[in-house]
Scaffold this active site. Structure first.
Site, mmCIF file in Angstrom:
data_model
loop_
_atom_site.group_PDB
_atom_site.id
_atom_site.type_symbol
_atom_site.label_atom_id
_atom_site.label_comp_id
_atom_site.label_asym_id
_atom_site.label_seq_id
_atom_site.Cartn_x
_atom_site.Cartn_y
_atom_site.Cartn_z
ATOM 1 C CB CYS A 73 -2.065 -6.611 0.842
ATOM 2 S SG CYS A 73 -3.645 -6.595 0.063
ATOM 3 N NE ARG A 133 -14.974 -5.846 -5.618
ATOM 4 C CZ ARG A 133 -13.936 -5.826 -4.690
ATOM 5 N NH1 ARG A 133 -12.667 -5.644 -4.844
ATOM 6 N NH2 ARG A 133 -14.241 -6.471 -3.530
ATOM 7 C CB SER A 153 -9.871 -7.111 2.594
ATOM 8 O OG SER A 153 -8.779 -6.106 3.058
ATOM 9 C CB SER A 154 -14.317 -8.120 -0.259
ATOM 10 O OG SER A 154 -13.508 -8.365 -1.240
ATOM 11 C CG ASP A 198 -1.890 -1.095 1.232
ATOM 12 O OD1 ASP A 198 -1.831 -1.990 0.385
ATOM 13 O OD2 ASP A 198 -2.675 -1.224 2.398
ATOM 14 C CG ASP A 208 -3.560 4.244 -0.151
ATOM 15 O OD1 ASP A 208 -3.311 5.453 0.144
ATOM 16 O OD2 ASP A 208 -4.201 3.576 0.636
ATOM 17 C CG ASP A 262 -3.754 -5.476 -4.246
ATOM 18 O OD1 ASP A 262 -4.590 -4.747 -3.910
ATOM 19 O OD2 ASP A 262 -2.346 -5.629 -3.621
ATOM 20 C CG HIS A 291 -5.591 -0.961 -1.723
ATOM 21 N ND1 HIS A 291 -5.469 -1.111 -0.280
ATOM 22 C CD2 HIS A 291 -5.161 0.606 -1.605
ATOM 23 C CE1 HIS A 291 -4.942 0.012 0.418
ATOM 24 N NE2 HIS A 291 -4.569 1.191 -0.205
#
Ligand code: GLY
Length: 380
Positions: free
Chosen positions: A362, A275, A309-310, A119, A207, A258, A256
């Site tokens: 990450c 997405r 995060s997801s 990040d 970021d 990634d 982000h």
């Protein structure tokens, strides 16, 4: 009469820092650490990102020692696996993340942590750039990497250590519309599709984890953590690169790139099917013969407790080289998809580390990959 120029001291030393893309053979990497990781207190940018139904809403403070120990165990194991593959691993030096921080513009009761180097540090060629960041709780995170930067600077006469201008991060940098925690996912999806993000265009902000490196091309997500001025700053900073902004409608919390768009090797990208890159933005990849395929579904329905995060951290993978990929060990669907693509899959247990800042991409940042600068999009 001219004298023969003397070589610059140490000019013949091998390069320590160099990486142009996400897939060339990895030789040296930074892996984060979980020590002292915090659930940070509310602030405008962070509040917009924490999902409305998150178990983290309304609480902040140090994460438990037990959770940090478990995360560090998995981070250390990941480092060992990389070392067994011939990759040198460095680690950051945590600062006291529990201490209050301030600038002339704001005060924040704590910082965040230093588990996700991706990040903060963007490696492009021989340069490591400290990103501006966009959360106040991450304003001073670059300090954790300074001991390593100093060492690379001493060891590599060609290494360029740069820092993007620190933003003021005053209230003018964030849209007050996002301060409510009752916006609802439907409205969020409408806003993000319209590119109405929490960050304003007051000043450049980005970021590093919003940037993917494809040789001569840098693909940058415009979203909550990177604004258009930030992308413009990157464009001016890398005049020999093409810098292309992308968006991913369908993500109510776009931070982000990634866990959304992951290059695997030249010509192949996996994209989060919830997405999808819009057709008009796909055109650039297609006319250059790049294939964009839907990523496999995550194996889990929910992220681990106290995680930002997801579930799509399933696709937040680290390429060791074009044929070898590190995948979280329980992500059976993603592992199977890679297996079918002919990749060697290295399963890495990592879910205990997710809450500290994400998954395997990450938790790393490149120091050195073999290979040189290549134009993978010659048709522009
Ligand atoms: N953008 C991070 C995630 O999907 O969780």
């Amino acid at each position: 009469m001219f004298e023969t120029p003397k070589p610059v001291l140490g000019n013949d030393k091998p390069a320590v820092v160099k990486s142009w893309d996400e897939w060339s053979p990895l030789k040296h990497v930074i892996v984060g650490v979980a020590d002292g990781g915090m659930i940070p207190p509310g602030e405008p940018a962070l509040d917009a990102k924490v999902p409305e139904d998150s178990d983290m809403k309304g609480q902040w403070g140090p994460r438990s020692q037990e959770s940090a120990d478990k995360a560090n165990e998995q981070l250390d194991n990941f480092a060992k696996v990389l070392e067994s593959r011939g990759v040198r691993v460095d680690r950051p030096t945590p600062i006291d993340f529990s201490a209050p921080v301030s600038t002339p513009d704001w005060e924040n009761p704590s910082s965040f942590g230093c588990m996700p180097p991706r990040d903060v540090i963007l490696t492009v060629g021989k340069e490591m750039l400290e990103a501006t960041m966009s959360y106040r709780c991450r304003f001073f995170e670059y300090l954790c990497y300074r001991p390593l930067m100093q060492k690379y600077f001493e060891d590599d006469p060609h290494f360029r250590h740069t820092a993007a201008p620190k933003p003021r991060m005053s209230d003018a940098s964030y849209r007050p519309d996002y301060l409510s925690d009752q916006i609802g996912v439907e409205k969020r999806l409408k806003w993000t599709a319209e590119k109405f993000f929490v960050t304003t265009e007051e000043e450049p902000m980005f970021d590093a984890a919003d940037v993917l490196r494809f040789g001569k091309d840098l693909i940058v997500q415009h979203g909550f953590t990177t604004n258009l001025k930030g992308i413009d700053w990157l464009r001016r900073h890398y005049p020999d690169h093409r810098v292309t902004a992308v968006n991913f409608p369908g993500d109510p919390y776009p931070i982000h790139i990634d866990a959304t768009f992951t290059p695997i090797r030249p010509g192949l990208i996996i994209n989060n099917p919830e997405r999808r890159l819009p057709d008009e933005q796909r055109e650039f990849f297609h006319r250059n013969d790049w294939e964009i395929v839907d990523a496999a579904r995550p194996a889990h329905n929910t992220p681990p407790p106290l995680c930002y995060s997801s579930v799509w951290l399933s696709m937040n993978v680290l390429m060791v080289d074009e044929k070898t990929v590190c995948v979280e060990a329980s992500e059976v669907n993603q592992m199977e998809q890679f297996d079918k693509m002919g990749l060697e899959v290295l399963p890495i247990p990592f879910r205990d580390a997710y809450a500290f800042g994400g998954a395997l991409h990450c938790a790393t940042t490149d120091v050195f990959r073999e290979g040189d600068l290549v134009d993978y999009f010659p048709k522009g």
